[in-house]
Design a protein around this motif. Structure first.
Motif, short mmCIF file in Angstrom:
data_model
loop_
_atom_site.label_atom_id
_atom_site.label_comp_id
_atom_site.label_asym_id
_atom_site.label_seq_id
_atom_site.Cartn_x
_atom_site.Cartn_y
_atom_site.Cartn_z
N GLU A 87 0.84 -1.21 0.17
CA GLU A 87 0.11 0.07 0.05
C GLU A 87 0.86 1.05 -0.03
O GLU A 87 2.05 1.32 0.08
N SER A 88 0.02 2.39 -0.04
CA SER A 88 0.94 3.63 -0.09
C SER A 88 1.08 4.10 1.36
O SER A 88 0.26 4.01 2.14
N LEU A 89 2.30 4.93 1.58
CA LEU A 89 2.25 5.43 3.05
C LEU A 89 1.97 6.79 2.90
O LEU A 89 2.13 7.63 1.82
N ARG A 90 1.08 7.07 3.91
CA ARG A 90 0.57 8.46 3.93
C ARG A 90 1.27 8.98 5.30
O ARG A 90 1.25 8.32 6.27
N VAL A 91 1.26 10.67 5.29
CA VAL A 91 1.97 11.09 6.27
C VAL A 91 0.89 10.68 7.70
O VAL A 91 1.37 10.69 8.83
N ASP A 92 -0.56 10.84 7.44
CA ASP A 92 -1.25 10.71 8.56
C ASP A 92 -1.29 9.00 9.04
O ASP A 92 -2.20 8.70 10.20
N HIS A 93 -0.43 8.28 8.59
CA HIS A 93 -0.20 7.11 8.90
C HIS A 93 0.39 7.35 10.53
O HIS A 93 0.13 6.48 11.53
N LEU A 94 0.99 8.08 10.59
CA LEU A 94 1.71 8.66 11.99
C LEU A 94 0.75 8.57 13.18
O LEU A 94 1.06 8.30 14.30
N PHE A 95 -0.40 9.00 12.89
CA PHE A 95 -1.48 9.12 14.06
C PHE A 95 -2.44 7.85 14.08
O PHE A 95 -3.46 8.05 14.58
N ASP A 96 -2.10 6.84 13.27
CA ASP A 96 -2.85 5.62 13.34
C ASP A 96 -2.72 5.18 14.94
O ASP A 96 -3.91 4.41 15.32
N GLY A 97 -1.81 5.27 15.68
CA GLY A 97 -1.80 4.98 16.91
C GLY A 97 -2.82 5.75 17.74
O GLY A 97 -3.44 5.11 18.77
N VAL A 98 -3.10 6.90 17.48
CA VAL A 98 -4.16 7.75 18.14
C VAL A 98 -5.63 7.26 17.63
O VAL A 98 -6.50 7.24 18.42
N ARG A 99 -5.57 7.10 16.74
CA ARG A 99 -6.81 6.43 16.15
C ARG A 99 -7.33 5.14 16.41
O ARG A 99 -8.85 4.83 16.55
N ARG A 100 -6.28 4.22 16.63
CA ARG A 100 -6.78 3.01 16.65
C ARG A 100 -6.68 2.21 18.17
O ARG A 100 -7.48 1.42 18.52
N HIS A 101 -5.65 2.71 18.98
CA HIS A 101 -5.47 2.25 20.29
C HIS A 101 -4.95 3.18 21.25
O HIS A 101 -3.81 2.77 21.90
N ALA A 102 -5.05 4.35 20.85
CA ALA A 102 -4.77 5.45 21.78
C ALA A 102 -4.78 5.01 23.41
O ALA A 102 -3.61 5.38 24.03
N GLY A 103 -5.50 4.35 24.15
CA GLY A 103 -5.82 4.27 25.36
C GLY A 103 -4.55 3.34 25.63
O GLY A 103 -3.79 3.43 26.80
N LYS A 104 -4.58 2.27 25.13
CA LYS A 104 -3.49 1.05 25.65
C LYS A 104 -2.06 1.69 25.24
O LYS A 104 -1.29 1.32 26.10
N LEU A 105 -2.09 2.36 24.11
CA LEU A 105 -0.69 2.86 23.95
C LEU A 105 -0.19 3.81 24.85
O LEU A 105 1.15 3.85 25.29
N LEU A 106 -1.09 4.85 25.23
CA LEU A 106 -0.79 5.73 26.56
C LEU A 106 -0.41 4.96 27.74
O LEU A 106 0.41 5.59 28.36
N LEU A 107 -1.05 3.81 28.12
CA LEU A 107 -0.70 3.03 29.05
C LEU A 107 0.73 2.75 28.93
O LEU A 107 1.35 2.46 30.02
N VAL A 108 1.13 2.18 27.86
CA VAL A 108 2.32 1.55 27.67
C VAL A 108 3.41 2.66 28.13
O VAL A 108 4.29 2.66 28.61
N GLY A 109 3.02 4.18 27.53
CA GLY A 109 3.86 5.20 27.78
C GLY A 109 3.79 5.53 29.34
O GLY A 109 4.92 5.84 29.88
N VAL A 110 2.85 5.44 29.79
CA VAL A 110 2.60 5.49 31.57
C VAL A 110 3.50 4.38 32.10
O VAL A 110 4.45 4.84 33.08
N PHE A 111 3.58 3.37 31.78
CA PHE A 111 4.51 2.41 32.19
C PHE A 111 5.72 2.52 32.06
O PHE A 111 6.64 2.09 32.85
N HIS A 112 6.01 2.96 30.88
CA HIS A 112 7.73 3.45 30.41
C HIS A 112 7.96 4.55 31.48
O HIS A 112 9.06 4.38 32.12
#
Length: 269
Positions: A87-112
Motif C-alpha cells: 500500500e501507499s504510505l501516508r503522512v497521517d499513518h503517524l497518527f494511526d496509534g491515536v485513531r486505533r489504540h490510543a488508550g492502550k498505547l498511552l498506558l504503555v507510555g505511562v508504564f514506561h
C-alpha cells in the motif's frame, strides 16, 4: 450481559532469532524507508516536533514525552506494515496509534515513565545510602565507599533502563498489530529480547553507532534514522512474533520473509 470482546490469546514463546539477523532488520528498515523517503522524512519531522513540544510543556513536559512516545511509534509501525503490504504510505499513518489504540498505547507510555522513575529512585537510594555511609565513616575510606556506591547506583540504573527498553521495544507493535493489553505486551517484549539477547545486543550496538552518524549533519540524519528504526522494529517483530501469534489484522506474507521461502499457493476454488 456477556462480554463480546475477543479474548486475548495466551502469549506464546517468542521465536528464535539468529544474532546476525539484527543487520537484516536494519537492511529491511532501509528498504521500507526507500519506498517512500519523502513521506517518512515528513513523519519523522512531525514526530520530533511533537515530542519536543511536549517536552517543553511547563511542569508536565518531563512526563508527557515518554508517555506519548509509544503512540507515535505505533503509528510509524502501521505505516511500515502498509508499505510491506504494497500500500501507499501516508503522512497521517503517524497518527494511526491515536485513531486505533490510543488508550492502550498511552498506558504503555505511562508504564514506561513509571519504570524510568522507579529505576532512578532505586539508583538514587543506592548512591545516597553509600554517600551517607561514607560521610559517617569519614576520611579516605569513606570517600572510597561513597564513590563505589555511586558507581553501583549508575550500574543498577543502566541495567534497569536496559530491561525497560526491552519491555518497550516490541510493545507498540504487539498492541497495534495484535491488540494485546499493555502490560502483557511489555512482558512479552522483554521476554523476546531476553530470549534472543545476542541479536538485540548487536542491534543496540549498531543503533548506537548510527545515532552518532545521524547527529553529525546538524541532526538532519535523524529524519532518516527515526523511520529506519521504526521499520527495523517492524521487521524484527515479523521475524520474532508473526509466525507465533494469531494476528488481529492481515499480516503481509504471514510472517518473516526469507530468501528460501516461497509464498503459499492459493487455495483451490
Amino acid at each position: 450481559m456477556t462480554d463480546a470482546r475477543r479474548p486475548h490469546p495466551a502469549p506464546p514463546a517468542p521465536g528464535d532469532v539468529a544474532p546476525g539477523h539484527a543487520l537484516n532488520w536494519l537492511s529491511e528498515g532501509w528498504r521500507l524507508f526507500m519506498k517512500a523517503p519523502g513521506v517518512w522524512a515528513i513523519q519523522a519531522l512531525i514526530f520530533f516536533v511533537i515530542l519536543t513540544a511536549l517536552g517543553l510543556m511547563p511542569f508536565l513536559g518531563w512526563a508527557a514525552a515518554p508517555i506519548a512516545l509509544p503512540v507515535l511509534v505505533g503509528g510509524m509501525i502501521a505505516g511500515a506494515q502498509a508499505l510491506d503490504r504494497g500500500e501507499s504510505l501516508r503522512v497521517d499513518h503517524l497518527f494511526d496509534g491515536v485513531r486505533r489504540h490510543a488508550g492502550k498505547l498511552l498506558l504503555v507510555g505511562v508504564f514506561h515513565l513509571l519504570g524510568l522513575l522507579l529505576a532512578a529512585l532505586i539508583a538514587a537510594a543506592i548512591g545516597g545510602s553509600a554517600a551517607l555511609t561514607g560521610a559517617a565513616v569519614g576520611a579516605l575510606a569513606g570517600m572510597g565507599m561513597a564513590g563505589s556506591g555511586m558507581m553501583l547506583g549508575v550500574v543498577v540504573f543502566t541495567v534497569l533502563w536496559a530491561l525497560l527498553m526491552m519491555a518497550l521495544w516490541f510493545a507498540p507493535a504487539l498492541v497495534m498489530l495484535h491488540e494485546m493489553a499493555p502490560l502483557d505486551a511489555m512482558r512479552l517484549s522483554a521476554r523476546a529480547c531476553i530470549h534472543n539477547l545476542l541479536a538485540f545486543l548487536i542491534l543496540a550496538a549498531l543503533l548506537y553507532v548510527l545515532l552518532w552518524v545521524a547527529m553529525l549533519p546538524a541532526g538532519l540524519g535523524m529524519l532518516v534514522l527515526i523511520p529506519v528504526i521504526a521499520c527495523a522494529l517492524y521487521a524484527a517483530w515479523k521475524e520474532t512474533f508473526a509466525p507465533q501469534l494469531p494476528a488481529s489484522l492481515p499480516i503481509a506474507a504471514d510472517g518473516p520473509e526469507s530468501a528460501d521461502r516461497t509464498p503459499d499457493a492459493p487455495p483451490p476454488p
